[in-house]
Design an enzyme around this catalytic site. Structure first.
Site: not given
Ligand code: NAD
Length: 297
Positions: A53, A97, A120
């Site tokens: 990422k 994460q 997200d």
């Protein structure tokens, strides 16, 4: 094989090129998108995801950094870090994460993220916006599936979409995104009776379960589009999806390979979300729209 391949690598690159162009435009307006990835502990898979990422965000021209916290971090310490990031005007996107190490409450952490920075698309505010059909940041993997359909001209309007799996990460949000595109949606899950009969009626099948070969090739309606979200590691180390690829490809009109199908789209959509979040927070209008937003009626 009759199916055409839904090439996630190529589409992801196209999205990333669009994002790069959008970043350049935003930078010309005085704003560089800022993304922070928060990694707690040393889970090896998470380390790899975070590295990928970080690299992709750098290539998109973002200001990106990874905040690495030890596995011993307390809930209070993690929440303090996130409050600071919420308040930081240079940070437009925050990604925590998951999974978090044992003892940390991921739901609480996700709930306190500023929804404007929720790249997200997992906060309750983002989920509510999706369900209400209002603009908002959408979860990356299901948004990537929609993008794959869009860029290959696979019509969702009026189509019967069968989503196998009902997770908050993939199945449920995909169902809502498809509904937003005027598809007729069936959600199948672990308690569904006669999965085969549902899949046989689908114009578009999305498999998001995590069980190799669960969706049998002979269930696929001739000409259907098959999006396989599943990522399963076989004993020989190879990756495979949730759909029996060869027999499904012999019947389908379109199919995603695993790897190289839905997988690459997730990071691409994360970048698109971050760019959009940066524009929204700074009141700028992007000349290039990396994603389409569907009608809600
Ligand atoms: P999850 O474990 O949270 O959910 C799995 C779902 O499958 C559940 O809703 C369950 O009801 C359903 N299910 C289980 N057994 C079933 C059965 N026999 N028949 C029908 N439904 C059944 O998983 P998830 O987070 O949604 O992930 C699903 C898969 O997608 C995994 O393989 C995961 O690795 C993969 N994934 C890939 C990406 C990507 O970037 N490509 C992103 C997220 C998840």
């Amino acid at each position: 094989m009759t199916a055409r391949i839904l090439d996630g690598k190529a589409v992801a690159q196209a999205v990333r090129d669009d994002v790069r162009a959008g970043t350049d435009a935003l930078v010309a307006m005085g704003v560089r998108p800022g993304l922070v990835v928060v990694l707690v502990g040393d889970d090896p898979a998470s380390q790899v995801y975070v590295k990928n990422k970080d690299k992709a965000a750098r290539e998109a021209g973002f200001d990106v950094r990874t905040v690495r916290l030890p596995a011993t971090t307390t809930q209070t310490e993690l929440e303090a870090e996130l409050h600071a990031l919420n308040a930081d005007l240079g940070v437009h996107g925050i990604l925590v994460q998951l999974p978090l190490p044992r003892g940390l409450d991921a739901d609480r952490v996700v709930r306190l993220l500023d929804p404007a920075k929720d790249v997200d698309g997992l906060t309750p505010t983002s989920v509510a916006a999706l369900v209400l059909g209002k603009p908002g940041l959408r979860p990356c993997t299901p948004a990537g599936c929609i993008e794959l359909c869009d860029r290959h001209g696979i019509a969702l309007e009026g189509a019967h979409v069968v989503v196998v799996g009902r997770s908050m990460l993939v199945g449920k949000p995909f169902a809502h995104l498809a509904l937003e595109r005027n598809a007729t949606v069936t959600i199948a899950h672990s308690r569904t009776r006669d999965l085969a009969e549902h899949v046989r009626r689908a114009d578009v099948v999305v498999a998001a379960v995590g069980k190799p070969g669960l969706v049998r090739g002979d269930w696929i309606r001739p000409g259907a589009a098959v999006l396989d979200v599943g990522i399963n590691r076989l004993p020989d180390g190879k990756l495979t999806g949730d759909v029996e690829f060869e027999p499904a490809a012999a019947r389908a009109g379109w199919i995603t390979p695993v790897p190289g199908g839905v997988g690459p789209m997730t990071i691409a959509m994360l970048l698109a979300n971050t760019l959009q979040a940066a524009a929204n927070q700074t009141g700028k209008v992007l000349p290039v729209r990396p994603r389409r937003v569907g009608s809600t009626s």
